[in-house]
Design a protein around this motif. Structure first.
Motif, PDB file in Angstrom:
ATOM      1  N   ASP A   1       0.848  -1.189   0.000  1.00  0.00           N
ATOM      2  CA  ASP A   1       0.000   0.000   0.000  1.00  0.00           C
ATOM      3  C   ASP A   1       0.882   1.236   0.000  1.00  0.00           C
ATOM      4  N   LYS A   2       0.736   2.091  -1.017  1.00  0.00           N
ATOM      5  CA  LYS A   2       1.590   3.275  -1.159  1.00  0.00           C
ATOM      6  C   LYS A   2       0.770   4.524  -1.418  1.00  0.00           C
ATOM      7  N   ILE A   3       1.424   5.656  -1.179  1.00  0.00           N
ATOM      8  CA  ILE A   3       0.902   6.975  -1.508  1.00  0.00           C
ATOM      9  C   ILE A   3       1.791   7.520  -2.626  1.00  0.00           C
ATOM     10  N   GLY A   4       1.194   8.141  -3.651  1.00  0.00           N
ATOM     11  CA  GLY A   4       1.982   8.668  -4.756  1.00  0.00           C
ATOM     12  C   GLY A   4       1.654  10.115  -5.061  1.00  0.00           C
ATOM     13  N   ALA A   5       2.666  10.852  -5.504  1.00  0.00           N
ATOM     14  CA  ALA A   5       2.519  12.263  -5.854  1.00  0.00           C
ATOM     15  C   ALA A   5       2.574  12.427  -7.368  1.00  0.00           C
ATOM     16  N   ILE A   6       1.530  12.986  -7.918  1.00  0.00           N
ATOM     17  CA  ILE A   6       1.515  13.356  -9.332  1.00  0.00           C
ATOM     18  C   ILE A   6       1.893  14.826  -9.395  1.00  0.00           C
ATOM     19  N   ILE A   7       3.071  15.084  -9.925  1.00  0.00           N
ATOM     20  CA  ILE A   7       3.607  16.436 -10.001  1.00  0.00           C
ATOM     21  C   ILE A   7       3.646  16.813 -11.474  1.00  0.00           C
ATOM     22  N   LEU A   8       2.888  17.823 -11.833  1.00  0.00           N
ATOM     23  CA  LEU A   8       2.740  18.217 -13.237  1.00  0.00           C
ATOM     24  C   LEU A   8       3.352  19.580 -13.493  1.00  0.00           C
ATOM     25  N   ASP A   9       3.810  19.755 -14.732  1.00  0.00           N
ATOM     26  CA  ASP A   9       4.301  21.042 -15.209  1.00  0.00           C
ATOM     27  C   ASP A   9       4.070  21.083 -16.718  1.00  0.00           C
ATOM     28  N   SER A  10       3.134  21.901 -17.153  1.00  0.00           N
ATOM     29  CA  SER A  10       2.837  22.045 -18.585  1.00  0.00           C
ATOM     30  C   SER A  10       2.629  20.696 -19.266  1.00  0.00           C
ATOM     31  N   LYS A  11       1.723  19.900 -18.708  1.00  0.00           N
ATOM     32  CA  LYS A  11       1.369  18.578 -19.249  1.00  0.00           C
ATOM     33  C   LYS A  11       2.541  17.603 -19.271  1.00  0.00           C
TER      34      LYS A  11
ATOM     35  N   LYS B   1      -4.362  17.143  -3.818  1.00  0.00           N
ATOM     36  CA  LYS B   1      -5.747  16.846  -4.184  1.00  0.00           C
ATOM     37  C   LYS B   1      -5.809  15.399  -4.665  1.00  0.00           C
ATOM     38  N   TYR B   2      -6.721  14.633  -4.094  1.00  0.00           N
ATOM     39  CA  TYR B   2      -6.873  13.236  -4.473  1.00  0.00           C
ATOM     40  C   TYR B   2      -7.189  13.135  -5.970  1.00  0.00           C
ATOM     41  N   TYR B   3      -6.521  12.200  -6.651  1.00  0.00           N
ATOM     42  CA  TYR B   3      -6.802  11.943  -8.067  1.00  0.00           C
ATOM     43  C   TYR B   3      -7.507  10.606  -8.249  1.00  0.00           C
ATOM     44  N   ASN B   4      -6.837   9.509  -7.864  1.00  0.00           N
ATOM     45  CA  ASN B   4      -7.398   8.195  -8.127  1.00  0.00           C
ATOM     46  C   ASN B   4      -6.584   7.159  -7.358  1.00  0.00           C
ATOM     47  N   THR B   5      -7.112   5.954  -7.294  1.00  0.00           N
ATOM     48  CA  THR B   5      -6.401   4.829  -6.707  1.00  0.00           C
ATOM     49  C   THR B   5      -6.147   3.810  -7.808  1.00  0.00           C
ATOM     50  N   PHE B   6      -4.905   3.347  -7.882  1.00  0.00           N
ATOM     51  CA  PHE B   6      -4.502   2.426  -8.940  1.00  0.00           C
ATOM     52  C   PHE B   6      -3.984   1.128  -8.336  1.00  0.00           C
ATOM     53  N   PHE B   7      -4.243   0.024  -9.037  1.00  0.00           N
ATOM     54  CA  PHE B   7      -3.775  -1.293  -8.625  1.00  0.00           C
ATOM     55  C   PHE B   7      -2.992  -1.919  -9.774  1.00  0.00           C
ATOM     56  N   ALA B   8      -1.869  -2.555  -9.438  1.00  0.00           N
ATOM     57  CA  ALA B   8      -1.062  -3.253 -10.446  1.00  0.00           C
ATOM     58  C   ALA B   8      -0.108  -4.195  -9.719  1.00  0.00           C
ATOM     59  N   LYS B   9       0.565  -5.021 -10.490  1.00  0.00           N
ATOM     60  CA  LYS B   9       1.625  -5.857  -9.932  1.00  0.00           C
ATOM     61  C   LYS B   9       2.845  -4.990  -9.652  1.00  0.00           C
ATOM     62  N   SER B  10       3.641  -5.399  -8.663  1.00  0.00           N
ATOM     63  CA  SER B  10       4.896  -4.702  -8.370  1.00  0.00           C
ATOM     64  C   SER B  10       5.842  -4.843  -9.558  1.00  0.00           C
ATOM     65  N   HIS B  11       6.932  -4.061  -9.570  1.00  0.00           N
ATOM     66  CA  HIS B  11       7.847  -4.075 -10.715  1.00  0.00           C
ATOM     67  C   HIS B  11       8.456  -5.455 -10.951  1.00  0.00           C
ATOM     68  N   ASP B  12       8.528  -6.273  -9.897  1.00  0.00           N
ATOM     69  CA  ASP B  12       9.058  -7.630 -10.064  1.00  0.00           C
ATOM     70  C   ASP B  12       7.939  -8.669 -10.184  1.00  0.00           C
ATOM     71  N   ASP B  13       6.684  -8.198 -10.289  1.00  0.00           N
ATOM     72  CA  ASP B  13       5.486  -9.034 -10.423  1.00  0.00           C
ATOM     73  C   ASP B  13       5.252  -9.969  -9.250  1.00  0.00           C
ATOM     74  N   ALA B  14       5.886  -9.711  -8.112  1.00  0.00           N
ATOM     75  CA  ALA B  14       5.751 -10.598  -6.957  1.00  0.00           C
ATOM     76  C   ALA B  14       4.531 -10.262  -6.090  1.00  0.00           C
ATOM     77  N   ASP B  15       4.139  -8.998  -6.058  1.00  0.00           N
ATOM     78  CA  ASP B  15       3.063  -8.561  -5.169  1.00  0.00           C
ATOM     79  C   ASP B  15       2.093  -7.657  -5.910  1.00  0.00           C
ATOM     80  N   GLU B  16       0.903  -7.521  -5.355  1.00  0.00           N
ATOM     81  CA  GLU B  16      -0.065  -6.533  -5.814  1.00  0.00           C
ATOM     82  C   GLU B  16       0.257  -5.219  -5.111  1.00  0.00           C
ATOM     83  N   VAL B  17       0.159  -4.117  -5.848  1.00  0.00           N
ATOM     84  CA  VAL B  17       0.438  -2.791  -5.291  1.00  0.00           C
ATOM     85  C   VAL B  17      -0.802  -1.923  -5.455  1.00  0.00           C
ATOM     86  N   ARG B  18      -1.101  -1.167  -4.410  1.00  0.00           N
ATOM     87  CA  ARG B  18      -2.143  -0.143  -4.486  1.00  0.00           C
ATOM     88  C   ARG B  18      -1.468   1.193  -4.257  1.00  0.00           C
ATOM     89  N   VAL B  19      -1.684   2.134  -5.181  1.00  0.00           N
ATOM     90  CA  VAL B  19      -1.160   3.486  -5.026  1.00  0.00           C
ATOM     91  C   VAL B  19      -2.338   4.456  -5.003  1.00  0.00           C
TER      92      VAL B  19
END
Length: 127
Positions: free
Chosen positions: A3-13, A59-77
């Motif tokens: 379970d992770k928290i992620g920052a979406i940092i944008l600058d001119s798209k 500001k909350y955007y969304n919650t995403f689910f995927a496999k970890s980079h090594d495909d060993a675990d499920e990740v929620r961000v």
């Protein structure tokens, strides 16, 4: 599940992504909560550690689910749009940061969460 928290940092798209020292994959900045932390506390701590900046206007955007980079675990961000109080710099365990956009993101090895997140952000005209 990781379970992770992620920052979406944008600058001119463009979106800021980070690569951890010793890995070849880019992720959105952020990380795991420490015991007793809420989302905002964890987000602030992780961004200070990783980018040397404080978060502004999360500001909350969304919650995403995927496999970890090594495909060993499920990740929620749980992803938040944030602004920073200064220009970000790679620090702590972060070896490299870069800006990606809809034209160049496929030139980089991206984590599975980003592979799900980016097409959605392009469709929503965020990137």
């Amino acid at each position: 599940m990781i379970d992770k928290i992620g920052a979406i940092i944008l600058d001119s798209k463009r979106m800021l992504v980070a690569r951890t020292r010793g890995l070849d994959t880019f992720f959105i900045p952020g990380g795991k909560r420490k015991q007793g932390e809420n989302d905002m506390q964890a987000l602030e701590r992780e961004i200070v550690e990783e980018l040397g900046a404080k978060t502004v206007n999360p500001k909350y955007y969304n919650t995403f689910f995927a496999k970890s980079h090594d495909d060993a675990d499920e990740v929620r961000v749980i992803a938040y749009f944030v602004e920073l109080d200064r220009v970000p710099k790679a620090s702590s365990e972060i070896e490299e940061i870069l800006w990606i956009d809809k034209h160049n993101y496929d030139n980089y090895k991206l984590g599975n969460i980003l592979k799900i997140m980016i097409p959605e952000m392009i469709k929503e005209d965020i990137l």
